[in-house]
Design a protein around this motif. Structure first.
Motif, mmCIF file in Angstrom:
data_model
loop_
_atom_site.group_PDB
_atom_site.id
_atom_site.type_symbol
_atom_site.label_atom_id
_atom_site.label_comp_id
_atom_site.label_asym_id
_atom_site.label_seq_id
_atom_site.Cartn_x
_atom_site.Cartn_y
_atom_site.Cartn_z
ATOM 1 N N SER A 89 0.884 -0.904 -0.079
ATOM 2 C CA SER A 89 0.152 0.002 0.045
ATOM 3 C C SER A 89 0.815 1.525 0.007
ATOM 4 N N LEU A 90 0.505 1.971 -0.745
ATOM 5 C CA LEU A 90 1.254 3.373 -0.968
ATOM 6 C C LEU A 90 0.068 4.564 -1.038
ATOM 7 N N GLN A 91 0.949 5.705 -0.489
ATOM 8 C CA GLN A 91 -0.033 6.810 -0.420
ATOM 9 C C GLN A 91 0.247 7.671 -1.530
ATOM 10 N N VAL A 92 -0.591 8.827 -1.958
ATOM 11 C CA VAL A 92 -0.092 9.912 -2.914
ATOM 12 C C VAL A 92 1.307 10.466 -2.500
ATOM 13 N N GLU A 93 1.852 10.876 -3.522
ATOM 14 C CA GLU A 93 3.549 11.134 -3.344
ATOM 15 C C GLU A 93 4.424 10.294 -3.114
ATOM 16 N N ASP A 94 4.106 9.031 -2.882
ATOM 17 C CA ASP A 94 5.106 8.001 -2.593
ATOM 18 C C ASP A 94 5.697 7.507 -3.856
ATOM 19 N N GLN A 95 6.850 7.140 -3.759
ATOM 20 C CA GLN A 95 7.541 6.632 -4.777
ATOM 21 C C GLN A 95 7.264 5.167 -5.254
ATOM 22 N N ILE A 96 7.068 4.993 -6.303
ATOM 23 C CA ILE A 96 6.498 3.664 -6.964
ATOM 24 C C ILE A 96 7.571 2.734 -7.495
ATOM 25 N N VAL A 97 8.415 3.518 -8.410
ATOM 26 C CA VAL A 97 9.382 2.756 -9.313
ATOM 27 C C VAL A 97 10.575 3.655 -9.446
ATOM 28 N N TYR A 98 11.833 2.962 -9.802
ATOM 29 C CA TYR A 98 12.884 3.683 -10.210
ATOM 30 C C TYR A 98 13.463 2.692 -11.307
ATOM 31 N N VAL A 99 13.942 3.454 -12.537
ATOM 32 C CA VAL A 99 14.660 2.802 -13.272
ATOM 33 C C VAL A 99 15.752 3.731 -13.676
ATOM 34 N N GLY A 100 17.182 3.023 -13.577
ATOM 35 C CA GLY A 100 18.166 3.635 -13.781
ATOM 36 C C GLY A 100 19.076 2.942 -14.971
ATOM 37 N N VAL A 101 19.515 3.599 -15.783
ATOM 38 C CA VAL A 101 20.346 3.078 -16.757
ATOM 39 C C VAL A 101 21.662 3.898 -17.130
ATOM 40 N N SER A 102 22.879 3.042 -17.319
ATOM 41 C CA SER A 102 24.286 3.862 -17.560
ATOM 42 C C SER A 102 24.578 3.373 -18.737
ATOM 43 N N SER A 103 25.096 4.119 -19.680
ATOM 44 C CA SER A 103 25.948 3.690 -20.917
ATOM 45 C C SER A 103 27.081 4.746 -21.098
ATOM 46 N N ALA A 104 27.719 4.464 -22.015
ATOM 47 C CA ALA A 104 28.769 5.285 -22.749
ATOM 48 C C ALA A 104 28.268 6.648 -23.101
ATOM 49 N N HIS A 105 26.892 6.520 -23.583
ATOM 50 C CA HIS A 105 26.282 7.512 -24.558
ATOM 51 C C HIS A 105 25.026 7.924 -24.144
ATOM 52 N N ARG A 106 24.495 9.162 -24.111
ATOM 53 C CA ARG A 106 23.264 9.425 -23.497
ATOM 54 C C ARG A 106 22.075 9.140 -24.318
ATOM 55 N N ASP A 107 22.185 8.962 -25.688
ATOM 56 C CA ASP A 107 20.897 8.428 -26.379
ATOM 57 C C ASP A 107 20.779 7.135 -26.165
ATOM 58 N N GLU A 108 21.491 6.132 -25.909
ATOM 59 C CA GLU A 108 21.299 4.841 -25.483
ATOM 60 C C GLU A 108 20.798 4.712 -24.307
ATOM 61 N N ALA A 109 21.244 5.512 -23.323
ATOM 62 C CA ALA A 109 20.757 5.592 -21.962
ATOM 63 C C ALA A 109 19.206 5.993 -21.903
ATOM 64 N N PHE A 110 18.881 6.906 -22.665
ATOM 65 C CA PHE A 110 17.759 7.592 -22.496
ATOM 66 C C PHE A 110 16.832 6.454 -23.408
ATOM 67 N N ASP A 111 17.144 5.879 -24.256
ATOM 68 C CA ASP A 111 16.090 4.816 -24.871
ATOM 69 C C ASP A 111 15.820 3.599 -24.155
ATOM 70 N N ALA A 112 16.901 3.284 -23.425
ATOM 71 C CA ALA A 112 17.079 1.984 -22.779
ATOM 72 C C ALA A 112 16.014 2.200 -21.561
ATOM 73 N N CYS A 113 16.024 3.353 -20.901
ATOM 74 C CA CYS A 113 15.406 3.719 -19.626
ATOM 75 C C CYS A 113 13.978 3.770 -20.231
ATOM 76 N N ARG A 114 13.459 4.412 -21.378
ATOM 77 C CA ARG A 114 12.173 4.499 -21.628
ATOM 78 C C ARG A 114 11.691 3.081 -22.125
ATOM 79 N N PHE A 115 12.374 2.512 -22.853
ATOM 80 C CA PHE A 115 12.039 1.004 -23.174
ATOM 81 C C PHE A 115 11.744 0.203 -22.126
#
Length: 168
Positions: A97-123
């Motif tokens: 059970s979570l309340q309004v404003e609580d964090q639900i999910v974290y996705v973090g991705v590291s890469s050599a380049h930003r485009d790959e990190a952004f795309d992978a995180c969104r995917f």
């Protein structure tokens, strides 16, 4: 003997499904520590908001199928790694059970380049919304109700499928 390609193809992965909240600092440390090739770290944090299809959300209750959920999340990360040269991924999803404003999910991705990190995180986030075995109940003042993946979530996931066939 490990070759350079084998070393570069390995990805550090952290998957957590828990009632406990996560620390953004700890997640960042996991992605950035001992990572001299990392040039970009992209993260997404989802929170409980007070509206959805209804305007009176007071909280959420999330359930999952232990073992199956973690395997599904690892598979989603592996699919992202097959498409992009990501070096590390941290995925923390809360349950219970979570309340309004609580964090639900974290996705973090590291890469050599930003485009790959952004795309992978969104995917990863788009696939998580439609493929991971989580069941979400929205809590309201007038009662609680279970919700399915929304059409816009299905469309976001489908975008990745069509872009994969374009690359073939």
């Amino acid at each position: 003997m490990t070759t350079k390609n084998e070393v570069e193809s390995k990805i550090r992965t952290k998957v957590v499904v828990s009632e406990r909240d996560f620390s953004i600092d700890s997640e960042y440390d996991f992605l950035s520590s001992n990572a001299p090739r990392t040039g970009a770290i992209v993260s997404f944090i989802g929170r409980v908001r007070e509206f959805s299809e209804r305007e009176d959300i007071t909280g959420l209750h999330l359930e999952h199928y232990p073992g199956m959920t973690e395997a599904s999340l690892n598979k989603i990360i592996e699919l992202a790694h097959q498409r992009w040269d990501i070096q590390a991924c941290s995925l923390h999803h809360r349950i219970g059970s979570l309340q309004v404003e609580d964090q639900i999910v974290y996705v973090g991705v590291s890469s050599a380049h930003r485009d790959e990190a952004f795309d992978a995180c969104r995917f990863i986030m788009d696939y998580l919304k439609t493929e991971a075995p989580f069941w979400k109940k929205e809590l309201t003042q007038d009662g609680d109700y279970w919700v399915d993946a929304r059409e816009k979530d299905q469309q976001a996931r489908a975008r990745w499928q069509s872009s994969a066939s374009d690359q073939s």
